[in-house]
Design an enzyme around this catalytic site. Sequence first.
Site, PDB file in Angstrom:
ATOM      1  N   SER A  27       0.857  -1.182   0.000  1.00  0.00           N
ATOM      2  CA  SER A  27       0.000   0.000   0.000  1.00  0.00           C
ATOM      3  C   SER A  27       0.891   1.230   0.000  1.00  0.00           C
ATOM      4  O   SER A  27       1.952   1.237   0.624  1.00  0.00           O
ATOM      5  CB  SER A  27      -0.879  -0.020   1.251  1.00  0.00           C
ATOM      6  OG  SER A  27      -1.306   1.291   1.567  1.00  0.00           O
ATOM      7  N   LYS A  34       0.559  -3.465   4.752  1.00  0.00           N
ATOM      8  CA  LYS A  34      -0.295  -4.185   3.803  1.00  0.00           C
ATOM      9  C   LYS A  34       0.483  -5.073   2.840  1.00  0.00           C
ATOM     10  O   LYS A  34       1.562  -4.732   2.389  1.00  0.00           O
ATOM     11  CB  LYS A  34      -1.132  -3.196   2.982  1.00  0.00           C
ATOM     12  CG  LYS A  34      -2.192  -2.467   3.757  1.00  0.00           C
ATOM     13  CD  LYS A  34      -3.235  -3.395   4.387  1.00  0.00           C
ATOM     14  CE  LYS A  34      -4.168  -3.988   3.352  1.00  0.00           C
ATOM     15  NZ  LYS A  34      -5.049  -2.965   2.764  1.00  0.00           N
TER      16      LYS A  34
END
Length: 457
Positions: free
Chosen positions: A274, A280
């Site tokens: 991300s 992420k």
Amino acid sequence: MWKGRFKEQTAELLQQYSESISFDWRLWRHDIEGSIAHSAALEAAGLLSADERASIVAGLREIGGEIERGDFQFKRELEDIHMNIESELTRRIGDPGAKLHTARSRNDQVALDLRLYLRAESDAIVERLAAIQRELVALGSRHSEVIIPGYTHLQRAQPVYFAHHLLAYVEMFQRDVERVVDCRKRINVLPLGSGAIAGSTILLDRELVAQLLDFPAITQNSMDAVSDRDFAVELLSALALVAMHLSRLSEDVILWASSEFKFITISDAFTTGSSLMPQKKNPDVAELTRGKAGRVYGNLVSLLTTLKGLPMTYNRDMQEDKEPVFDSIDTIKAALAVFAAMLGGIRANPENCAAAVGDPNLLATDLADYLVNHGVPFRKAHEVIGKAVALCAERRCELTELSLADYQALSPAFEADLFEMLTVENSMAARRAIGAPSPQNVAFQLNRWSSRLGNEN
Ligand code: ARG
């Protein structure tokens, strides 16, 4: 090409609107192959001398070489791939080039090119389906001992081998292979010789052309041959099913890779991060593949809709067949390739799988089967175990934590051995019917598919 009938030039606006060269240039190889075969029939009929044919073939090969190297200048005013190649050929070799279109129309030519293209692409797709099957089998074999909960309604249902779950997709992709192979039979029919609609007054040997282009069959009605694209619809429909299977597999991968499941880890090379959230690791390959099902379905509906309501025979509407066809083929080939590569980098997380499959509720059906084996009718047994589950919910405990007395209070058929049988291993071992996931069956299926698909062990 049609200057005889017209006094005015085609409007620039119409040229822009009606050109297909910007996308049908991709058919160049098949167009040239078809023209070379057609020229053989013209020579056999005495319409071309051997020298004329030789210059046609050499000219076409030269043009093909330039297209392949990216050196060929396509002209929009020449509308499509057929006229671009023919016109350039005539510019280069003169009269013999002007004879090439004898007893041929772009209507049978485009039908031929599309069939040749789809025949080759069907083979490519079958190979990629086999490749993804191989990766699924390899992933299952790497983790042949791993057991996970199987789900219905996305609620834990019964334990299954991870490999059994993956092999379900191998079966689905096998039916996809069979559909593509079957549809290829109807693609693999020679339409050339149908002319614009009614063949030609000049008789050519269609069997010779079929033989040269390796078609085992020849269309038997010239109107049918230039007006239908059902073979392309069939392939797009088979590809829509491939997209559906890929999309469901994607969904499983996405769930399994989530923190809530953690059954698998996807390699870094096939995940993305991300721009904002440092922690992420996203399963974009699977998400994109799930998303691409939309356009593949859309292409099928688009082609069906284009064809519906067209009067016999060729109508210009049919030029709209190509972009959806190209798009579905490109999309599915890319999805199969990238998905197979991603599967190669997936690892199961055995501890998390074991923790999830340790949920004793997964064995509730086994308990009911236990009662059946002790003479209790299944409906009654189902009710008894339902009560045991409700009792556990009330006491906030697991089925394995109820006492023998608790069980016997629910049914006198329970005996002390019930706790011994209440394990995942027993549950798996007992599922021995054809198609069920006993360890022997799953090992057998992994072996069967490995040797069938040529997996390296
Ligand atoms: N570009 C056309 C197509 O893709 C080729 C056939 C044109 N035939 C015609 N009668 N205008 O359908």
